[in-house]
Design a protein around this motif. Structure first.
Motif, PDB file in Angstrom:
ATOM      1  N   ASN A 262       0.828  -1.211   0.000  1.00 30.71           N
ATOM      2  CA  ASN A 262       0.000   0.000   0.000  1.00 30.71           C
ATOM      3  C   ASN A 262       0.861   1.259   0.000  1.00 30.71           C
ATOM      4  O   ASN A 262       0.549   2.243  -0.679  1.00 30.71           O
ATOM      5  CB  ASN A 262      -0.923   0.002   1.218  1.00 30.71           C
ATOM      6  N   ARG A 263       1.957   1.219   0.793  1.00 31.42           N
ATOM      7  CA  ARG A 263       2.845   2.372   0.856  1.00 31.42           C
ATOM      8  C   ARG A 263       3.525   2.624  -0.490  1.00 31.42           C
ATOM      9  O   ARG A 263       3.607   3.772  -0.957  1.00 31.42           O
ATOM     10  CB  ARG A 263       3.893   2.150   1.946  1.00 31.42           C
ATOM     11  N   ASN A 264       3.973   1.547  -1.139  1.00 31.78           N
ATOM     12  CA  ASN A 264       4.611   1.703  -2.450  1.00 31.78           C
ATOM     13  C   ASN A 264       3.617   2.206  -3.493  1.00 31.78           C
ATOM     14  O   ASN A 264       3.940   3.068  -4.316  1.00 31.78           O
ATOM     15  CB  ASN A 264       5.202   0.368  -2.906  1.00 31.78           C
ATOM     16  N   THR A 265       2.396   1.648  -3.450  1.00 31.70           N
ATOM     17  CA  THR A 265       1.358   2.092  -4.384  1.00 31.70           C
ATOM     18  C   THR A 265       1.014   3.558  -4.151  1.00 31.70           C
ATOM     19  O   THR A 265       0.805   4.328  -5.104  1.00 31.70           O
ATOM     20  CB  THR A 265       0.096   1.226  -4.218  1.00 31.70           C
ATOM     21  N   TYR A 266       0.991   3.956  -2.871  1.00 33.98           N
ATOM     22  CA  TYR A 266       0.671   5.343  -2.531  1.00 33.98           C
ATOM     23  C   TYR A 266       1.717   6.302  -3.111  1.00 33.98           C
ATOM     24  O   TYR A 266       1.373   7.306  -3.742  1.00 33.98           O
ATOM     25  CB  TYR A 266       0.612   5.475  -1.008  1.00 33.98           C
ATOM     26  N   TRP A 267       2.989   5.986  -2.922  1.00 31.43           N
ATOM     27  CA  TRP A 267       4.035   6.872  -3.415  1.00 31.43           C
ATOM     28  C   TRP A 267       4.073   6.891  -4.938  1.00 31.43           C
ATOM     29  O   TRP A 267       4.322   7.963  -5.546  1.00 31.43           O
ATOM     30  CB  TRP A 267       5.403   6.452  -2.860  1.00 31.43           C
ATOM     31  N   LEU A 268       3.820   5.760  -5.563  1.00 27.14           N
ATOM     32  CA  LEU A 268       3.734   5.760  -7.027  1.00 27.14           C
ATOM     33  C   LEU A 268       2.584   6.638  -7.512  1.00 27.14           C
ATOM     34  O   LEU A 268       2.713   7.358  -8.511  1.00 27.14           O
ATOM     35  CB  LEU A 268       3.555   4.324  -7.535  1.00 27.14           C
ATOM     36  N   SER A 269       1.463   6.580  -6.793  1.00 32.33           N
ATOM     37  CA  SER A 269       0.313   7.423  -7.151  1.00 32.33           C
ATOM     38  C   SER A 269       0.643   8.900  -6.967  1.00 32.33           C
ATOM     39  O   SER A 269       0.250   9.751  -7.784  1.00 32.33           O
ATOM     40  CB  SER A 269      -0.899   7.046  -6.299  1.00 32.33           C
ATOM     41  N   MET A 270       1.375   9.219  -5.871  1.00 30.73           N
ATOM     42  CA  MET A 270       1.768  10.603  -5.629  1.00 30.73           C
ATOM     43  C   MET A 270       2.665  11.124  -6.747  1.00 30.73           C
ATOM     44  O   MET A 270       2.472  12.239  -7.260  1.00 30.73           O
ATOM     45  CB  MET A 270       2.493  10.704  -4.286  1.00 30.73           C
ATOM     46  N   ILE A 271       3.650  10.321  -7.115  1.00 29.34           N
ATOM     47  CA  ILE A 271       4.569  10.731  -8.176  1.00 29.34           C
ATOM     48  C   ILE A 271       3.821  10.907  -9.495  1.00 29.34           C
ATOM     49  O   ILE A 271       4.031  11.879 -10.237  1.00 29.34           O
ATOM     50  CB  ILE A 271       5.696   9.692  -8.316  1.00 29.34           C
ATOM     51  N   ALA A 272       2.917   9.950  -9.786  1.00 28.04           N
ATOM     52  CA  ALA A 272       2.131  10.049 -11.016  1.00 28.04           C
ATOM     53  C   ALA A 272       1.243  11.292 -10.995  1.00 28.04           C
ATOM     54  O   ALA A 272       1.081  11.967 -12.024  1.00 28.04           O
ATOM     55  CB  ALA A 272       1.275   8.795 -11.183  1.00 28.04           C
ATOM     56  N   GLY A 273       0.675  11.610  -9.799  1.00 25.20           N
ATOM     57  CA  GLY A 273      -0.181  12.791  -9.691  1.00 25.20           C
ATOM     58  C   GLY A 273       0.586  14.082  -9.921  1.00 25.20           C
ATOM     59  O   GLY A 273       0.068  15.020 -10.542  1.00 25.20           O
TER      60      GLY A 273
END
Length: 325
Positions: A262-273
């Protein structure tokens, strides 16, 4: 191959590991005249062919012989006429062996004697044998049996202590990777299930024997036998508790894996955003058609870079203010 009829009856047969006379104290080893005895213990290697003939010559019924030399058995207690059959299991402490591959010891009390049968060496039996050789062994035939059960429980408890230490090590989050801890936990879980498989019917066998023991045991030995029954019960309770710990630790490890994902997915989403509007602008200004602003301006590229950098900083501050992390 020499048959039982061809052997010298005064010599110890090849399948007889040990023999002791408990008619007096301390017990004396038996070296000859093995038939027609009373109050004696005979220990056998059960996978030697001539053993069956010797047991028949000793007057033991064939159904009991089949029970004690059968390949696959489970712990049980069964009263047979004026005697009983007791099948027990204990941990395999031989070098290179898996302790949870439990060894079977078959004990038959018949005709006033105790006959025990093994396929592989059992450490608990060896301990009692050594005490007998040092003249510090049990005082009677059934005292010998209770001491043997006690030593078997002691070896199982020692192995449970090792399992508890391994569990404590696995509970340390700094000890190894999550995947390696999960693999060790699965192996440990399998070992405990094998132990439980045999110890649960073994507890039932000891309970039945303690309830039926007044015919052969005196009051003190019955109390000692009940103590060993309680020890087996305590071992099972410890195993049940350890199995619960396995499930709790497994859930904890699975939660760690889920949180990491979840943490990795969250940071990937942040970077993509953050890069989404920037990617949109770079894609837009990368169109090679007429009418694009700044085409004739030499400073247009750097102005565009500063605009993208400003957009990135504004997005970062906005997401931080909204507490996205």
């Amino acid at each position: 191959m020499t048959t039982i009829s061809e052997q010298n009856p005064s010599q110890r047969p090849s399948f007889m590991i040990d023999a002791w006379d408990f008619s007096q104290h301390p017990a004396e080893p038996i070296h000859q005249d093995f038939h027609g005895r009373q109050n004696s213990w005979f220990h056998f290697q059960r996978d030697i062919a001539d053993l069956e003939q010797w047991l028949i010559a000793s007057g033991i019924p064939e159904p009991l012989i089949d029970a004690v030399i059968a390949e696959d058995t489970r712990p049980r207690y069964e009263r047979v006429g004026e005697g009983y059959l007791l099948i027990l299991r204990t941990v395999n402490l031989a070098e290179g062996a898996e302790p949870e591959d439990m060894l079977s010891l078959r004990v038959l009390f018949y005709g006033g004697n105790i006959f025990s049968f093994r396929k592989r060496p059992i450490k608990s039996v060896g301990i009692v044998q050594k005490r007998l050789e040092e003249q510090q062994g049990p005082e009677s035939l059934h005292d010998f049996l209770v001491m043997l059960i006690e030593e078997m429980n002691n070896r199982i408890e020692e192995f449970i202590d090792v399992i508890e230490e391994e569990m404590e090590a696995l509970e340390d989050d700094d000890e190894g990777t999550t995947s390696s801890r999960q693999a060790q936990l699965t192996k440990l879980h399998r070992r405990m299930l094998r132990l439980t498989r045999f110890l649960r019917p073994q507890l039932t066998a000891l309970e039945r024997m303690a309830a039926d023991g007044s015919k052969w045991f005196d009051a003190e030995l019955i109390q000692w036998l009940q103590n060993e029954r309680d020890s087996t019960h305590r071992i099972l309770e410890s195993l049940d508790m350890l199995l619960e710990q396995v499930w709790m630790l497994r859930e904890h490890l699975q939660q760690q894996v889920a949180e990491k994902m979840n943490r990795n997915t969250y940071w990937l989403s942040m970077i993509a955003g953050i890069f989404l509007p920037i990617s949109f602008l770079t894609g837009l200004f990368g169109i090679n058609i007429g009418g694009m602003p700044g085409v004739e301006d030499g400073n247009a590229f750097w102005i565009f870079v500063y605009v993208l950098l400003g957009i990135g900083i504004i997005e970062f501050l906005l997401l931080r203010r909204l507490r996205f992390w």
